[in-house]
Design a protein around this motif. Structure first.
Motif, PDB file in Angstrom:
ATOM      1  N   UNK A   2     -54.839  -7.165  16.516  1.00  0.00           N
ATOM      2  CA  UNK A   2     -54.215  -6.378  17.588  1.00  0.00           C
ATOM      3  C   UNK A   2     -53.312  -7.270  18.427  1.00  0.00           C
ATOM      4  N   UNK A   3     -52.096  -6.840  18.703  1.00  0.00           N
ATOM      5  CA  UNK A   3     -51.228  -7.629  19.579  1.00  0.00           C
ATOM      6  C   UNK A   3     -51.823  -7.687  20.996  1.00  0.00           C
ATOM      7  N   UNK A   4     -51.475  -8.735  21.717  1.00  0.00           N
ATOM      8  CA  UNK A   4     -52.065  -8.955  23.040  1.00  0.00           C
ATOM      9  C   UNK A   4     -51.015  -8.778  24.132  1.00  0.00           C
ATOM     10  N   UNK A   7     -45.146  -8.643  32.724  1.00  0.00           N
ATOM     11  CA  UNK A   7     -46.082  -8.643  31.605  1.00  0.00           C
ATOM     12  C   UNK A   7     -45.397  -9.305  30.413  1.00  0.00           C
ATOM     13  N   UNK A   8     -46.202  -9.620  29.442  1.00  0.00           N
ATOM     14  CA  UNK A   8     -45.674 -10.140  28.173  1.00  0.00           C
ATOM     15  C   UNK A   8     -46.573  -9.658  27.060  1.00  0.00           C
ATOM     16  N   UNK A   9     -46.023  -9.661  25.842  1.00  0.00           N
ATOM     17  CA  UNK A   9     -46.796  -9.228  24.682  1.00  0.00           C
ATOM     18  C   UNK A   9     -46.507 -10.165  23.517  1.00  0.00           C
ATOM     19  N   UNK A  10     -47.556 -10.567  22.831  1.00  0.00           N
ATOM     20  CA  UNK A  10     -47.407 -11.452  21.668  1.00  0.00           C
ATOM     21  C   UNK A  10     -48.244 -10.930  20.512  1.00  0.00           C
ATOM     22  N   UNK A  11     -47.793 -11.292  19.297  1.00  0.00           N
ATOM     23  CA  UNK A  11     -48.508 -10.881  18.078  1.00  0.00           C
ATOM     24  C   UNK A  11     -48.634 -12.095  17.162  1.00  0.00           C
ATOM     25  N   UNK A  44     -50.169   2.116  32.505  1.00  0.00           N
ATOM     26  CA  UNK A  44     -50.677   1.821  31.166  1.00  0.00           C
ATOM     27  C   UNK A  44     -49.597   1.118  30.349  1.00  0.00           C
ATOM     28  N   UNK A  45     -49.995   0.068  29.678  1.00  0.00           N
ATOM     29  CA  UNK A  45     -49.064  -0.734  28.882  1.00  0.00           C
ATOM     30  C   UNK A  45     -49.498  -0.628  27.417  1.00  0.00           C
ATOM     31  N   UNK A  46     -48.520  -0.337  26.537  1.00  0.00           N
ATOM     32  CA  UNK A  46     -48.832  -0.117  25.123  1.00  0.00           C
ATOM     33  C   UNK A  46     -47.776  -0.835  24.273  1.00  0.00           C
ATOM     34  N   UNK A  49     -50.402  -2.102  14.541  1.00  0.00           N
ATOM     35  CA  UNK A  49     -51.581  -2.355  15.356  1.00  0.00           C
ATOM     36  C   UNK A  49     -51.200  -2.143  16.823  1.00  0.00           C
ATOM     37  N   UNK A  50     -52.072  -1.481  17.548  1.00  0.00           N
ATOM     38  CA  UNK A  50     -51.773  -1.106  18.934  1.00  0.00           C
ATOM     39  C   UNK A  50     -52.491  -2.025  19.914  1.00  0.00           C
ATOM     40  N   UNK A  51     -51.706  -2.589  20.865  1.00  0.00           N
ATOM     41  CA  UNK A  51     -52.279  -3.366  21.950  1.00  0.00           C
ATOM     42  C   UNK A  51     -52.183  -2.584  23.260  1.00  0.00           C
ATOM     43  N   UNK A  52     -53.235  -2.658  24.078  1.00  0.00           N
ATOM     44  CA  UNK A  52     -53.281  -1.886  25.309  1.00  0.00           C
ATOM     45  C   UNK A  52     -53.649  -2.778  26.496  1.00  0.00           C
TER      46      UNK A  52
END
Length: 255
Positions: A18-20, A42-46, A72-74, A81-84
């Protein structure tokens, strides 16, 4: 096979990591009522796609007042794959309501016997709707009785903030003089030397007090056997301190 976001079938990926999403700042936010939330980032990594921050979808949540209470962040990686992540926003209301009188006056002086109604009042608040405030009659107000009376206005809003109490003071006063009435209604007498004389009786009537007998003052030490002029005076003060006009009876003893 799996159904893709774009509406097409995609091969099922063996990547199930799952991505973070990393939120900058607190996830539980407390604001003063009336403040607006400013996004802290925010940031998102996979593990395979790397930095996918640009793919993050942000959804706002509102309550029945229209207040922003959550975000809510998606995010999806290329393997779907879904990160929340989420923030919760609460509001602190520390502003006390204000009581407004109509007329905007807190001290009154009225004559005894005059009908009086205390001011109407509303409580205004930064959050609640305006409401009517009913005063508390602290002293069992009686406009027919001289004295000092108080009406207290209180209000607490839905956040338990108490308004500053407003007190209206009413002074009921009696300024009407009592009146002295003689029987017989006569103030000048002439009698012969040696005749018996009794000064008139007197009653004081008042707008509030009961009628009372008034004592006479023998100013000149009346002597019906001595020729001359004699004076009797009548005075009275009511329970409110109002003095009646003095009544003077003059008696002349002649030969």
């Amino acid at each position: 096979m799996t159904w893709g976001v774009a509406g097409e079938w995609r091969p099922t990926s063996s990547n199930q990591v799952i991505p973070e999403i990393t939120l900058i700042g607190e996830t539980d936010i407390t604001l003063l009522y009336g403040e607006e939330y400013e996004e802290q980032g925010y940031s998102a990594t996979d593990d395979l796609d790397g930095n996918i921050t640009r793919k993050v979808i942000v959804e706002d949540q509102f309550d029945e007042e229209g207040l922003l209470v959550g975000k809510n962040y998606r995010v999806y990686d290329t393997s779907f794959n879904e990160g929340l992540a989420a923030r919760v926003i609460t509001y602190l209301d520390e502003v006390a309501p204000e009581i407004i009188l109509t007329p905007n006056q807190t001290e009154f002086t009225i004559l005894e016997g005059v009908v009086f109604s205390p001011p109407t009042a509303i409580a205004t608040d930064n959050r609640d709707e305006d409401v009517e405030v009913i005063p508390v009659d602290r002293d069992s107000f009686d406009y027919n009785q001289s004295g000092t009376y108080h009406f207290d206005y209180n209000h607490t809003d839905s956040s338990d903030n108490e308004a500053a109490m407003v007190t209206v003071t009413v002074e009921v006063v009696d300024t009407v003089k009592p009146v002295i009435n003689l029987t017989p209604n006569q103030t000048i007498f002439t009698i012969k030397q040696g005749d018996i004389f009794t000064p008139p009786t007197a009653i004081a009537t008042d707008n509030t007090d009961n009628a009372v007998a008034v004592s006479v003052v023998d100013v000149d030490t009346f002597d019906n056997n001595t020729i001359g002029f004699y004076t009797f005076t009548y005075d009275h003060t009511d329970t409110s301190g109002n003095e009646a006009d003095t009544v003077t009876v003059e008696v002349e003893v002649v030969d």
